[in-house]
Design a protein around this motif. Structure first.
Motif, short mmCIF file in Angstrom:
data_model
loop_
_atom_site.label_atom_id
_atom_site.label_comp_id
_atom_site.label_asym_id
_atom_site.label_seq_id
_atom_site.Cartn_x
_atom_site.Cartn_y
_atom_site.Cartn_z
N PRO A 1 0.83 -1.21 0.00
CA PRO A 1 0.00 0.00 0.00
C PRO A 1 0.86 1.26 0.00
O PRO A 1 1.96 1.28 0.57
CB PRO A 1 -0.82 -0.14 1.28
N PHE A 2 0.38 2.31 -0.62
CA PHE A 2 1.10 3.58 -0.68
C PHE A 2 0.10 4.70 -0.89
O PHE A 2 -1.10 4.47 -1.12
CB PHE A 2 2.16 3.57 -1.80
N GLU A 3 0.62 5.92 -0.83
CA GLU A 3 -0.25 7.09 -0.96
C GLU A 3 0.56 8.23 -1.58
O GLU A 3 1.77 8.35 -1.35
CB GLU A 3 -0.78 7.50 0.41
N TRP A 4 -0.12 9.06 -2.39
CA TRP A 4 0.53 10.21 -3.01
C TRP A 4 -0.01 11.50 -2.39
O TRP A 4 -1.21 11.64 -2.16
CB TRP A 4 0.26 10.24 -4.53
N GLN A 5 0.90 12.40 -2.11
CA GLN A 5 0.56 13.70 -1.55
C GLN A 5 1.07 14.81 -2.49
O GLN A 5 2.28 15.00 -2.57
CB GLN A 5 1.22 13.87 -0.15
#
Length: 1043
Positions: free
Chosen positions: A519-523
């Motif tokens: 899992p990952f996330e972009w900001q």
């Protein structure tokens, strides 16, 4: 008087139990040949109609009695009485009788050497017309020979054509001596029996003075060679060896019989299985063997079939597997209880329909085997009626052969008891209770090895290889699923242990290493990109029409999503990143931001068409888009600290595939449709930060993308420039070919992706209303819309290839002395090239090629090659010019080839400007005949732009496309490894396995294996049967190797 019957007259010379399976085939073939040989021509048939009317048929031919000693053979009355109509003519037909006698005598002679079969103690003979025996067939398969019949082998070994033989002239069998000669011919064994080439028998039709019939009648022996002392010694040696072979054969037969007795004792089923003596019908022996168990030799009860197609009683085979090991008792093929299957229904119906006698004394009934249990239930008081009766009349199946649902049903009571005990005593840990029970059962049976393995598993340290290690072995050895499964089964059968993991365990290990797992996330969130993280392999043309140029969409391109692939690559390098932070004395809890520099590469793979296979048609050319993580830095104390740097940036092990497509790199439309989503994802990632948990701490990453791994052809394609034959020679500056030839050195980089986009808008709109030539001069060769941003650079690999091709042309022109005669014909130029190719092959072992490649360029650009070429040039002055030109080139080459020229070749870097000016001066003076008003693309880039690129990037060689080029052979290897009928799944597997091949996590296991091998680690030569692979000790040190 002893009588011998010819084998082709309906009787066999050996019992049915020991007959070769092809004997009956040869008899029928002989009958067919005899019928054909008895056919007459139309003219003869009319003349001999009356005389041939009483000629006996094949089955009614007279029986020949051979008399021992010197007496003549006498014809006796045939076994079948002939028809009265033909009896008188049959007795009077002496001619037919002589032919029958001659034909019977031929039965006792070898077709090849002419020796009698009576000289062989075992009467071994082989049919001339028929398939080869099993032993010879195995030998031919090992030697990869295609011959499958005796006529082909006889023609190859003895040069005798037996396909046109007639049974009335030629014998139909050959002896064991000739068989041995053929066997040794193909096995390569030392020959103990020799066949004289001049002793081949010539067979003639029967005549009144026939040598064969006269010798047999008079009892004379055939002509033999005069014996000598050396031959007699050899004969004695052969006798001794034959005697030893017979003794070995007797011992082997005794061993087999002892093994059968042991298996019968193990089965001990005499009281529950029916004997074959109870069969109501006296069936042939081979049929009785087919319906009887090969262990207990009783009638099959609850029959099961192994993978090697042998049939046993279920109880017998399970008991033998438990005691004697996991192999078939008949052929020693690996066999497990889970492999046992029920035979085909037709066999079961035949078996159940057999009639058997009731063993009870007072009962004389005959019942079918299917109804036997029902019948014997009426004889409960009788002791002779055995065979246990199951509920419903069905044989009770073994627990391991049941389905999972049936196993749960049978063990439900035991499961409830174990669960109650676990809830009461062990806090509900049913697994520990079951494993402990199994462990105690193994210890009670003295199976301590398996008990130790189970105990190791219970303590968390497995005895076999971990799934990641098995996956690394499979990927790096290019094993397909079926090949790995065969290796897994074989090792498990030989050792009795599960050293390698099954395929489903490997698939679970694959998921962790493939994109879409972490899992990952972009900001901030990426624009026009989905926020889901569990995205694996997707279609490169998803959302388009069902076909493109008659090719199915799902077969053309497969790719990963760019952000998911980068996340997977970073997690694969997690240990390297954390280790780099420790090496730089940085705290492990630093969360960034980390700056990741990514090199992008894209190149065509040429022709990848398959010469075989099926499925839908796909394009014959392929393109790969890949990326390499070059370095990772972090800002600490206002300084950029390097945490990771790729040691081998041009290796195929670090060049991760992102997209594989079956398309031509010149197909601008298809290339744009497939790569545009990737470029959109990349543009979105430039203005965002990645939030990823690494080492238990959320960390942020920024990405810098550098598109440097493109050759000149693809740069012109993706940047919208004209082809390489354009007036605008360079992809880095605006110089024309004429300007570049007049000023070879002093140029600077002026082109960029942004400027190319602006020029394309000018080309498209023509705001100044100029003519075509004026507009072309304004946009400097931009003729299409650029869709991929590239960094102005030089591809080192293709630079070497292009320069080598130019030197190759210079060598040809120097041989032809073009500086004296520039107007040479085309035929003369071809002759110069042929002379150069021949001389280079002789001196430098360089084979001529159709197109310049990297290996040829590497060997061509040496001082030794120049010395070899100078031998063909008469002028000494040209020798010096060529030597100086090559010397300058070899001094400049390390500057653009090295990964870090400031460290690897500082002297060459400092002298590069001087060397390039001297090189340009030589081209414009000594070689003016070729470079007056023109220059090649790569010569221009080499002389004008190398120092500026190195000053900007620090290196040229590290940013080359060599890693992507090296992946071409991997594409072909993985495509062959995953050849499936469906092209859609084939491309998925190629992309998946290519990604796993570049995994640094899996490479560590292979590096550990190579380290052990280099340190002298080897398998134990004292491996016993219990551990035949010798890997017992190596597995114990597994934990210390950080597996």
């Amino acid at each position: 008087m002893d009588s011998s019957l010819p084998p082709t007259l309906g009787l066999s010379s050996a019992p049915d139990e020991i007959q070769h399976p092809h004997i009956k085939f040869s008899e029928w073939k002989f009958k067919l040949f005899r019928v054909r040989s008895l056919e007459k021509a139309p003219e003869e048939a009319q003349k001999e109609k009356d005389s041939c009317e009483g000629k006996p048929s094949l089955e009614k031919s007279p029986v020949i009695l051979d008399k021992l000693g010197a007496q003549q053979s006498v014809l006796t009355q045939p076994a079948l009485k002939p028809h009265p109509k033909f009896s008188k003519k049959f007795l009077d037909d002496d001619k037919a009788r002589e032919k029958a006698v001659h034909q019977a005598n031929l039965r006792h002679l070898c077709r090849i050497c002419g020796n009698s079969f009576k000289t062989d103690e075992y009467n071994r003979r082989y049919p001339v017309h028929g398939p080869v025996d099993a032993k010879t067939q195995v030998l031919l398969r090992k030697k990869e020979k295609r011959a499958t019949s005796w006529p082909d082998l006889i023609a190859r070994v003895f040069r005798i054509d037996v396909k046109a033989d007639v049974d009335s002239i030629h014998p139909t069998e050959f002896c064991h001596n000739c068989w041995s000669i053929m066997h040794r011919k193909f096995s390569g064994a030392p020959r103990e029996v020799y066949f004289p080439r001049n002793a081949i028998m010539e067979w003639c039709p029967h005549t009144p003075s026939c040598d064969i019939c006269q010798m047999v009648c008079r009892g004379l022996k055939r002509k033999r060679h005069h014996p000598n002392v050396q031959a007699s010694k050899k004969f004695k040696t052969l006798l001794v060896r034959a005697k030893q072979a017979r003794q070995r054969k007797r011992r082997a037969q005794a061993k087999i019989s002892n093994r059968r007795e042991v298996m019968k004792k193990i089965a001990s089923c005499g009281k529950i299985h029916l004997s074959t003596k109870l069969l109501a019908v006296d069936f042939p022996t081979h049929f009785v063997k087919a319906i009887s168990c090969q262990i207990c030799e009783h009638i099959l009860a609850d029959p099961v079939e192994t993978t090697c197609k042998h049939v046993f009683c279920r109880i017998c085979i399970l008991r033998c597997l438990k005691v004697m090991g996991s192999y078939c008792p008949s052929c020693r093929y690996p066999c497990f209880p889970t492999d046992l299957e029920s035979p085909v229904k037709s066999f079961l119906s035949v078996l159940n329909s057999l009639m058997v006698k009731c063993p009870a004394k007072e009962c004389n009934e005959e019942v079918s085997l299917e109804k036997y249990n029902q019948h014997v239930s009426s004889h409960k008081e009788s002791k002779e009626t055995f065979v246990h009766i199951n509920k419903g009349g069905r044989p009770r199946q073994h627990l391991l052969s049941l389905t999972r649902r049936a196993q749960k049903h049978r063990l439900r009571e035991l499961k409830m008891q174990v669960k109650a005990f676990a809830d009461k005593e062990e806090g509900g840990d049913v697994k520990s209770v079951c494993l402990t029970l199994f462990l105690l059962a193994l210890r009670a049976r003295n199976e301590h090895r398996q008990a130790d393995e189970l105990e190791a598993i219970m303590q968390g340290r497995g005895s076999g290889l971990q799934p990641a290690v098995c996956l690394a072995i499979r990927i790096n050895t290019f094993l397909s699923c079926s090949q790995y499964h065969k290796m897994y089964r074989t090792v498990k059968a030989i050792t009795g242990r599960q050293i390698f993991q099954p395929l489903h365990a490997l698939r679970n290990a694959e998921k962790i290493l493939l994109p879409g797992y972490h899992p990952f996330e972009w900001q901030p969130p990426l624009k026009n990109v989905s926020s889901s993280t569990d995205v694996g392999i997707i279609d490169g043309l998803s959302g388009l029409s069902s076909s493109v140029d008659d090719y199915p969409v799902d077969t053309i391109a497969k790719r990963f999503r760019y952000d998911a692939a980068l996340v997977s690559a970073l997690m694969d390098m997690e240990e390297d990143i954390l280790e780099g932070m420790r090496a730089q004395d940085l705290d492990d809890y630093l969360n960034g931001p980390f700056t990741v520099v990514v090199k992008e590469s894209c190149d065509g793979m040429g022709d990848v068409s398959e010469k075989h296979g099926s499925g839908p048609a796909v394009p014959e050319k392929a393109v790969r888009f890949s990326f390499t993580i070059m370095r990772i830095t972090i800002v600490h104390s206002s300084q950029n600290v390097k945490v990771f740097e790729e040691a081998k940036p041009n290796s195929e092990l670090c060049c991760k595939p992102l997209c594989l497509m079956l398309a031509d790199e010149s197909d601008h439309e298809t290339l744009t449709a497939i790569l545009s989503p990737l470029i959109a994802e990349r543009e979105a990632m430039k203005s965002s930060e990645l939030l990823l948990e690494m080492g238990g701490i959320p960390r942020t990453f920024r990405f810098l993308f550098r598109g440097t791994g493109y050759d000149e052809k693809l740069v012109r394609e993706v940047e919208g420039l004209e082809a390489s034959g354009s007036v605008y020679i360079c992809t880095l500056c605006d110089a024309t070919r004429l300007e570049a030839s007049q000023n070879l050195v002093f140029h600077s980089i002026t082109r960029s992706h942004t400027e190319n986009l602006e020029r394309y808008e000018v080309w498209r709109s023509n705001p100044y209303h100029e003519s075509v030539e004026e507009l072309r001069d304004r946009v400097k060769g931009v003729s299409a819309k650029p869709f991929i941003e590239t960094v102005p650079s030089i591809d080192a690999l293709h630079c070497d290839i292009g320069n080598a091709a130019e030197f190759y042309k210079i060598f040809q022109l120097e041989i032809g002395e073009v500086y004296k005669n520039p107007n040479a014909s085309k035929e003369e130029r071809k002759r110069w090239q042929a002379t150069l190719d021949k001389h280079l092959r002789k001196k430098m072992n360089l084979k001529p090629i159709m197109r310049m490649n990297g290996n040829f360029a590497r060997k061509l650009m040496t001082k030794e090659t120049v010395e070899a070429v100078c031998e063909l040039i008469p002028s000494t002055e040209r020798h010096e010019a060529l030597r100086e030109l090559m010397d300058l080139y070899l001094k400049m080459k390390p500057v653009w080839r090295s990964t870090c020229p400031a460290e690897e070749c500082p002297d060459s870097l400092c002298q590069y400007s001087f060397n390039s000016q001297r090189f340009a001066e030589l081209l414009s003076t000594k070689f003016k005949y070729r470079y007056e008003g023109k220059i090649t693309n790569y010569f221009h880039k080499t002389l004008a732009h190398v120092p500026e690129i190195i000053e900007r990037d620090g290196s040229i060689g590290a940013w080359a496309s060599e890693g992507n080029e090296s992946g071409n052979k991997l594409f072909r290897r993985f495509r062959k490894m995953n050849a499936r009928q469906s092209k859609c799944y084939e491309m998925e597997d190629v992309l998946k396995h290519h990604w796993l091949y570049t995994s640094k996590y899996l490479q560590k296991f292979m590096n550990a294996h190579n380290t052990l091998k280099n340190c002298g680690f080897h398998m134990s030569s004292n491996a016993t049967l219990a551990d035949p692979l010798g890997i017992e000790d190596s597995l114990e040190s597994q934990d210390s190797m950080e597996f």
